[in-house]
Design an enzyme around this catalytic site. Sequence first.
Site, PDB file in Angstrom:
ATOM      1  N   ALA A  28       4.457  -7.475  -2.027  1.00  0.00           N
ATOM      2  CA  ALA A  28       2.960  -7.622  -1.938  1.00  0.00           C
ATOM      3  C   ALA A  28       2.289  -6.307  -1.794  1.00  0.00           C
ATOM      4  CB  ALA A  28       2.798  -8.715  -0.933  1.00  0.00           C
ATOM      5  N   TYR A  29       0.960  -6.391  -2.022  1.00  0.00           N
ATOM      6  CA  TYR A  29       0.114  -5.046  -2.106  1.00  0.00           C
ATOM      7  C   TYR A  29      -0.810  -5.211  -0.981  1.00  0.00           C
ATOM      8  CZ  TYR A  29       2.270  -4.447  -6.503  1.00  0.00           C
ATOM      9  OH  TYR A  29       3.114  -4.289  -7.563  1.00  0.00           O
ATOM     10  N   LEU A  30      -0.810  -3.792  -0.233  1.00  0.00           N
ATOM     11  CA  LEU A  30      -1.713  -3.696   0.917  1.00  0.00           C
ATOM     12  C   LEU A  30      -3.081  -3.282   0.290  1.00  0.00           C
ATOM     13  CD1 LEU A  30       0.399  -1.435   3.073  1.00  0.00           C
ATOM     14  CD2 LEU A  30      -0.592  -3.671   3.638  1.00  0.00           C
ATOM     15  N   GLU A  82      -2.623  -7.998   0.738  1.00  0.00           N
ATOM     16  CA  GLU A  82      -3.661  -8.881   0.063  1.00  0.00           C
ATOM     17  C   GLU A  82      -3.186 -10.356  -0.395  1.00  0.00           C
ATOM     18  OE1 GLU A  82      -4.953  -6.580  -3.295  1.00  0.00           O
ATOM     19  OE2 GLU A  82      -5.936  -5.124  -1.837  1.00  0.00           O
TER      20      GLU A  82
END
Length: 157
Positions: A28-30, A82
């Site tokens: 996943a993406y920060l 996110e």
Amino acid sequence: MIEIERKFLITSEAFKKEASSKTLFIQAYLNTHPERTIRIRIQADKAFMTIKGKSSESGVSRYEWEKELPVDEAKELLKLCEPGKIEKYRYLVTVGQHTFEVDEFLGDNQGLRIAEVELHSEQEYFLKPDWLGEEVTGQNQYYNSQLTLNPYKNWKK
């Protein structure tokens, strides 16, 4: 470090017979800003934080920085990411002098299969196996960070 890679769609499952390994990835993406992405990834018993810069005009190269993290810390960071995550199996397939990373997506991106090959230069020659299809290098919708925002299941077929 500059990452140079090209991406292709896959036309068949023939790559699975040639694969030397298969690993489950969860990421996943920060941050998914167009100028930079910050990714948290867990693959088997390892975890990484990766920062990628904006792609070159051709979409073939971009800055990449990566650091290994303890898996328990990565799991905590995933809670801060996110919305949206990527789940996929990655197969490693050696063809000639290159190793293709073939991703078979799960979850909201089920049905999408992409192969990436890392190169030493943008013009480097590599053998193309029969199962390699249309090139999608530089097409933003195929970036993993974008697949969290607009998953494959939402694309018009």
